[in-house]
Design a protein around this motif. Structure first.
Motif, PDB file in Angstrom:
ATOM      1  N   MET A  34       8.489  -8.887  12.431  1.00  0.00           N
ATOM      2  CA  MET A  34       7.449  -8.249  11.623  1.00  0.00           C
ATOM      3  C   MET A  34       6.935  -6.980  12.281  1.00  0.00           C
ATOM      4  N   MET A  35       6.856  -6.989  13.608  1.00  0.00           N
ATOM      5  CA  MET A  35       6.371  -5.820  14.333  1.00  0.00           C
ATOM      6  C   MET A  35       7.268  -4.615  14.108  1.00  0.00           C
ATOM      7  N   PHE A  36       8.591  -4.815  14.157  1.00  0.00           N
ATOM      8  CA  PHE A  36       9.501  -3.685  14.034  1.00  0.00           C
ATOM      9  C   PHE A  36       9.508  -3.094  12.632  1.00  0.00           C
ATOM     10  N   PHE A  37       9.316  -3.920  11.628  1.00  0.00           N
ATOM     11  CA  PHE A  37       9.222  -3.375  10.270  1.00  0.00           C
ATOM     12  C   PHE A  37       7.999  -2.461  10.152  1.00  0.00           C
ATOM     13  N   ILE A  38       6.866  -2.934  10.674  1.00  0.00           N
ATOM     14  CA  ILE A  38       5.643  -2.116  10.648  1.00  0.00           C
ATOM     15  C   ILE A  38       5.824  -0.868  11.501  1.00  0.00           C
ATOM     16  N   MET A  39       6.511  -0.995  12.617  1.00  0.00           N
ATOM     17  CA  MET A  39       6.710   0.144  13.509  1.00  0.00           C
ATOM     18  C   MET A  39       7.455   1.272  12.819  1.00  0.00           C
ATOM     19  N   GLY A  40       8.438   0.928  11.989  1.00  0.00           N
ATOM     20  CA  GLY A  40       9.176   1.968  11.278  1.00  0.00           C
ATOM     21  C   GLY A  40       8.289   2.772  10.349  1.00  0.00           C
ATOM     22  N   ILE A  41       7.389   2.090   9.652  1.00  0.00           N
ATOM     23  CA  ILE A  41       6.445   2.771   8.760  1.00  0.00           C
ATOM     24  C   ILE A  41       5.460   3.600   9.571  1.00  0.00           C
ATOM     25  N   MET A  42       4.924   3.004  10.620  1.00  0.00           N
ATOM     26  CA  MET A  42       3.964   3.700  11.479  1.00  0.00           C
ATOM     27  C   MET A  42       4.563   4.980  12.059  1.00  0.00           C
ATOM     28  N   ALA A  43       5.817   4.905  12.482  1.00  0.00           N
ATOM     29  CA  ALA A  43       6.460   6.062  13.110  1.00  0.00           C
ATOM     30  C   ALA A  43       6.505   7.249  12.166  1.00  0.00           C
ATOM     31  N   CYS A  44       6.764   6.984  10.895  1.00  0.00           N
ATOM     32  CA  CYS A  44       6.853   8.069   9.910  1.00  0.00           C
ATOM     33  C   CYS A  44       5.505   8.729   9.660  1.00  0.00           C
ATOM     34  N   LYS A  51       0.838  -1.208   0.000  1.00  0.00           N
ATOM     35  CA  LYS A  51       0.000   0.000   0.000  1.00  0.00           C
ATOM     36  C   LYS A  51       0.872   1.256   0.000  1.00  0.00           C
ATOM     37  N   GLU A  52       1.936   1.248   0.792  1.00  0.00           N
ATOM     38  CA  GLU A  52       2.832   2.401   0.824  1.00  0.00           C
ATOM     39  C   GLU A  52       3.509   2.596  -0.529  1.00  0.00           C
ATOM     40  N   ILE A  53       3.934   1.501  -1.139  1.00  0.00           N
ATOM     41  CA  ILE A  53       4.577   1.586  -2.450  1.00  0.00           C
ATOM     42  C   ILE A  53       3.586   2.069  -3.507  1.00  0.00           C
ATOM     43  N   HIS A  54       2.356   1.573  -3.434  1.00  0.00           N
ATOM     44  CA  HIS A  54       1.319   1.989  -4.385  1.00  0.00           C
ATOM     45  C   HIS A  54       1.067   3.490  -4.289  1.00  0.00           C
ATOM     46  N   GLU A  55       1.165   4.016  -3.058  1.00  0.00           N
ATOM     47  CA  GLU A  55       0.952   5.447  -2.848  1.00  0.00           C
ATOM     48  C   GLU A  55       2.240   6.250  -3.030  1.00  0.00           C
ATOM     49  N   LYS A  56       3.282   5.554  -3.536  1.00  0.00           N
ATOM     50  CA  LYS A  56       4.583   6.166  -3.807  1.00  0.00           C
ATOM     51  C   LYS A  56       5.249   6.727  -2.548  1.00  0.00           C
ATOM     52  N   ASN A  57       4.913   6.139  -1.419  1.00  0.00           N
ATOM     53  CA  ASN A  57       5.538   6.546  -0.156  1.00  0.00           C
ATOM     54  C   ASN A  57       6.741   5.635   0.099  1.00  0.00           C
ATOM     55  N   TYR A  58       7.664   5.669  -0.860  1.00  0.00           N
ATOM     56  CA  TYR A  58       8.796   4.746  -0.839  1.00  0.00           C
ATOM     57  C   TYR A  58       9.686   4.927   0.390  1.00  0.00           C
ATOM     58  N   LYS A  59       9.866   6.169   0.798  1.00  0.00           N
ATOM     59  CA  LYS A  59      10.781   6.411   1.918  1.00  0.00           C
ATOM     60  C   LYS A  59      10.229   5.885   3.240  1.00  0.00           C
ATOM     61  N   ALA A  60       8.898   5.773   3.344  1.00  0.00           N
ATOM     62  CA  ALA A  60       8.322   5.178   4.553  1.00  0.00           C
ATOM     63  C   ALA A  60       8.683   3.693   4.638  1.00  0.00           C
ATOM     64  N   VAL A  61       8.640   3.011   3.482  1.00  0.00           N
ATOM     65  CA  VAL A  61       9.021   1.594   3.453  1.00  0.00           C
ATOM     66  C   VAL A  61      10.496   1.443   3.781  1.00  0.00           C
ATOM     67  N   LEU A  62      11.320   2.319   3.226  1.00  0.00           N
ATOM     68  CA  LEU A  62      12.754   2.273   3.534  1.00  0.00           C
ATOM     69  C   LEU A  62      13.006   2.579   5.006  1.00  0.00           C
ATOM     70  N   ALA A  63      12.199   3.484   5.566  1.00  0.00           N
ATOM     71  CA  ALA A  63      12.320   3.771   6.999  1.00  0.00           C
ATOM     72  C   ALA A  63      11.974   2.541   7.826  1.00  0.00           C
ATOM     73  N   GLY A  64      10.979   1.764   7.360  1.00  0.00           N
ATOM     74  CA  GLY A  64      10.641   0.519   8.033  1.00  0.00           C
ATOM     75  C   GLY A  64      11.816  -0.440   8.028  1.00  0.00           C
ATOM     76  N   PHE A  65      12.491  -0.536   6.872  1.00  0.00           N
ATOM     77  CA  PHE A  65      13.672  -1.395   6.778  1.00  0.00           C
ATOM     78  C   PHE A  65      14.811  -0.867   7.653  1.00  0.00           C
ATOM     79  N   ALA A  66      14.923   0.464   7.763  1.00  0.00           N
ATOM     80  CA  ALA A  66      15.982   1.041   8.588  1.00  0.00           C
ATOM     81  C   ALA A  66      15.790   0.677  10.057  1.00  0.00           C
ATOM     82  N   LEU A  67      14.571   0.876  10.549  1.00  0.00           N
ATOM     83  CA  LEU A  67      14.292   0.531  11.951  1.00  0.00           C
ATOM     84  C   LEU A  67      14.497  -0.965  12.180  1.00  0.00           C
TER      85      LEU A  67
END
Length: 216
Positions: free
Chosen positions: A102-112, A39-55
């Motif tokens: 899985m929780m921490f990946f979602i947390m990174g996106i949620m935080a942004c 959903k984030e990628i579809h909305e072109k919110n690429y950096k939120a997904v990358l932030a999820g990977f960072a966290l």
């Protein structure tokens, strides 16, 4: 397992043995993670997904040094996930299970999604990124202390206890949100990718080294 604490021994019996512990609920949880990312990628919110990977990547680094302490000391990790209370479907490292991952990946996106659009906006005279990071860190530490109280997380070293939550605050969670926000706020996505690549690449190197010497 001689020398390891009772809690650690219980975790070692299931460490990376999903055939003993796997449950069906992991499948829909994984699909939920994929849905959020898609959903984030579809909305072109690429950096939120990358932030999820960072966290997620910074958390993996913490889990690696936690395993290193466990196996180099021959006694216990700083935090562990023992068998008996809150059983996991798959224990990936001594204090790290598939549900946490899985929780921490979602947390990174949620935080942004909690960040104001303007990275320079101030809240009570303080940069909003700092304020949001501190609020989320405090909330995460409270949850972690509750999980320890419930027995899902075991803390056997004197410096990592509910009596000194500031250690968890500084080491355990503030770097997570700081990394996520750093990646999210990059002006160019290629810089976000470089940072995430550096974090995950360092994790892979550490995992290979620790696997070779038996510290993971």
């Amino acid at each position: 397992m001689e020398g390891f604490s009772e809690y650690t021994q219980s975790a070692l019996t299931i460490l990376r043995h999903p055939s003993q512990t796997m449950h069906w609920y992991v499948v829909p949880l994984f699909v939920i993670v994929l849905y959020i990312a898609a959903k984030e990628i579809h909305e072109k919110n690429y950096k939120a997904v990358l932030a999820g990977f960072a966290l997620w990547g910074v958390d993996i680094f913490n889990e690696i040094w936690n395993s290193m302490i466990c196996f180099s000391s021959g006694w216990a990790p700083v935090w562990g996930t023992p068998v008996g209370v809150g059983n996991t479907a798959w224990l990936l490292m001594i204090g790290y299970n598939v549900e946490i991952s899985m929780m921490f990946f979602i947390m990174g996106i949620m935080a942004c999604h909690n960040l104001p659009d303007d990275p320079k906006k101030k809240i009570f005279g303080i940069n909003n990124r700092i304020v949001v990071a501190c609020i989320l860190t405090t909330a995460a530490v409270i949850v972690e202390c509750f999980l320890n109280y419930c027995g899902l997380l075991t803390w056997e070293w004197s410096f990592w206890q509910r009596s000194c939550p500031w250690v968890l605050w500084i080491i355990g969670y503030l770097p997570f949100f700081s990394a996520a926000f750093l990646v999210y706020d990059q002006k160019e996505i290629k810089n976000s990718i470089k940072i995430v690549g550096g974090i995950l690449g360092f994790d892979v190197i550490l995992i290979v080294i620790c696997a070779f010497i038996g510290w993971i």
